[in-house]
Design an enzyme around this catalytic site. Sequence first.
Site, PDB file in Angstrom:
ATOM      1  N   GLU A 245       0.884  -1.177   0.000  1.00  0.00           N
ATOM      2  CA  GLU A 245       0.000   0.000   0.000  1.00  0.00           C
ATOM      3  C   GLU A 245       0.916   1.219   0.000  1.00  0.00           C
ATOM      4  O   GLU A 245       1.439   1.614   1.048  1.00  0.00           O
ATOM      5  CB  GLU A 245      -0.893  -0.009   1.260  1.00  0.00           C
ATOM      6  N   CYS A 279      -2.252   9.623   2.481  1.00  0.00           N
ATOM      7  CA  CYS A 279      -1.773   9.010   1.232  1.00  0.00           C
ATOM      8  C   CYS A 279      -2.664   9.339   0.048  1.00  0.00           C
ATOM      9  O   CYS A 279      -2.204   9.443  -1.072  1.00  0.00           O
ATOM     10  CB  CYS A 279      -1.672   7.500   1.408  1.00  0.00           C
TER      11      CYS A 279
END
Length: 500
Positions: A245, A279
Site C-alpha cells: 500500500e 496518502c
Amino acid sequence: MTTRSALAAPNPSGSRALGLAPSAEGCAGAEGSAGSVVAQSYARLRAAQRASPHPDYAARRELLASLAAAVRRRASDLIQAASLDFGGRSANTTKIGDLATTLRELDYMQRHLRAWMAPEKRRLALHFRPARGRVEYQPLGVVGVISPWNYPIRLALGPLAAALAAGNRVLLKPSELAPHSAACLKELLAQALPASQVEVLLGAETVAQELCALPLDHLFFTGSTRVGKHVMRAAAQRLTPVTLELGGKCPVVIHPSASLESAARRIVAGKLFNAGQTCMAPDHVWVHSSQRDELLAALRGQIQAQYPTLVDNPDYTAIISSDHMRRLSALVDDARTRGARVELVTRAGEVWPAASRKVAPTLIADVSDDMKLAEEEIFGPLLPVRTFESLDEVFARLSQQPSPLAAYYFDSDASRCREWLRRTRSGGACINDVVVHGLQDDLPFGGVGASGMGRYHGREGFLTFSNQRGVLYQTRRNWTELLIPPYGALGRRVIDWLSR
Ligand code: NAD
C-alpha cells in the site's frame, strides 16, 4: 486574513515541540537485541499457529470484538498518543481518520465474517459432474504487517483486523516516527488479545528489515514507494507474497462545467485533513487556464473558512517531524526559485512559536514540470494549481505519470465522468469529491502500478489474508472416468467433442 511570502512556521529546524517523544533508537533499545526479539516473536506465533492452524468463526469474532472494545476503552489514550507524535494533532482528525474508520470496519467485519468464511459453491464443467467444487477459505498462517506514521492507529489496526478475521497470527511493526502511538498500541493489544495471536515489534528500520526476512506467509506493507521496493526485494528471497500500500501523486482534475466553489470546498477539506499527510490527499489540481484565478480565490476562501486560525487551532495538525518540515520547505524554495507564485494562506498577526511544527496551507501557481513538487509526492499542506487548455492534454500528461493511489474528477456530466474513468488509471477514484472513497468498508482499497499492489478493507481484506483454496469433491461414479485410458468408444467421442 492575509497571505505571507515565507513558510508560516518559522522553525525550519522544527525541534520537537513537546520534547516528550522517545527517539526511534530509544524504542529499539528498549527491546534489547532487536534480532532475537523478532525471531523469538516469530517462533512463538509459528508454534501457536501450528498448534491451532484454523481458528473457527466464534474465536475470530471474539478477537475482533475484543479489539474493538479495547480501542473504545483506550480512545482518549490513543488520541493523546497521536497528538504527542505529531507535536499537536487534531483530536477530531484522530477520531475520524483513525478511531471511527477502525471501529466501523471492525463492526462491519463482525457482521459479515460468517458469510465471508462460508465456502463458496462453484460450477464444474459438465464432464466432471456430478463432482462438486467450492472455494474454501483457509488462514495463511503467520503474517507481517508494517505500518506508517500518518494514521498510526488505523493503518496498523486495519490490516491487523483483516488478518485476524482471516484466522492468521500477526507480527505488527508500527512506525518509529509515531512512537507514542506504537507504545500505546502494544499495550492495548497485549491487554485485548492473547499473545498467541499478535506480537508488536517496536523499533526502527532494522526491526522492519528483520521482519521482512522471516519466512512469513504474507507481508502487508503500508508506506512509501521507495521503501516498498526494499520490502518486495526482501520478500522475494523467500517468495513471501506481499501487499504493498504505497503513495504517489493523487491528481484532481476540474472540468470547466463543475462548480468551483463546491470543488474548492471538498479539495481543501481533503487536503488539509491531517495537514495533507494523507496518502490519498489531493496532491495537485488541474483547472482550465481561464478559471485558474477564480479557483485560487475559491481555495483561499475555503482555507480561511475551514481554518480561521492556524497556530492555535486544535483542528489544524502539525507536521510529523523536523525532517518532513525541511522536506516541505525545500519543495517550496525550489518551486519559488524556478518561478512559481507561492501564497501562504494565514491570518494576519498570527504569531508562530519557534517550536511549532505547523506549516501554513500554501497555494502554488505557475508550476512547471522541472520543479521538485511536480515530481515528488507532496504529503503536506502545499497545493499546486496547474492549468490546461484541453482535457486531452491532461489525459496525455496523466498517462505518462506513475499510476497514483487515487484520482479525482469534478464534472457535472455523467458521460464525461465515465470517459474520464476509462482514460485514466489509479488505485481508486472519486467523482465530484476527494478522499471519501477510501473510507468505505465495502469498496476495495489499494494502489496500482507504482502506488502498490493488492487490496484490503472489508471483504477484500479477508480475501487478501486467506488462501482461496479451490476444492473438488469427487463422487464414486462420475464422467471423469471416461478421460482415463484405455479410451473406449464413448470416451473417444467425448474427447473429440471437448477438443473441437
Ligand atoms: P516509510 O516507507 O518511510 O515507512 C513505513 C514503514 O516502513 C515504517 O514502519 C518503517 O519502519 C518501515 N521501514 C523503513 N525502512 C524499511 C525497510 N528497509 N524495510 C522494511 N520496512 C522498512 O513511510 P512513512 O513515511 O511512514 O509513510 C508515508 C508514506 O506512506 C507516503 O508515501 C504515503 O503515501 C504512504 N502511505 C500509503 C498508504 C496507503 O494506504 N497506500 C497509507 C498511508 C501512507
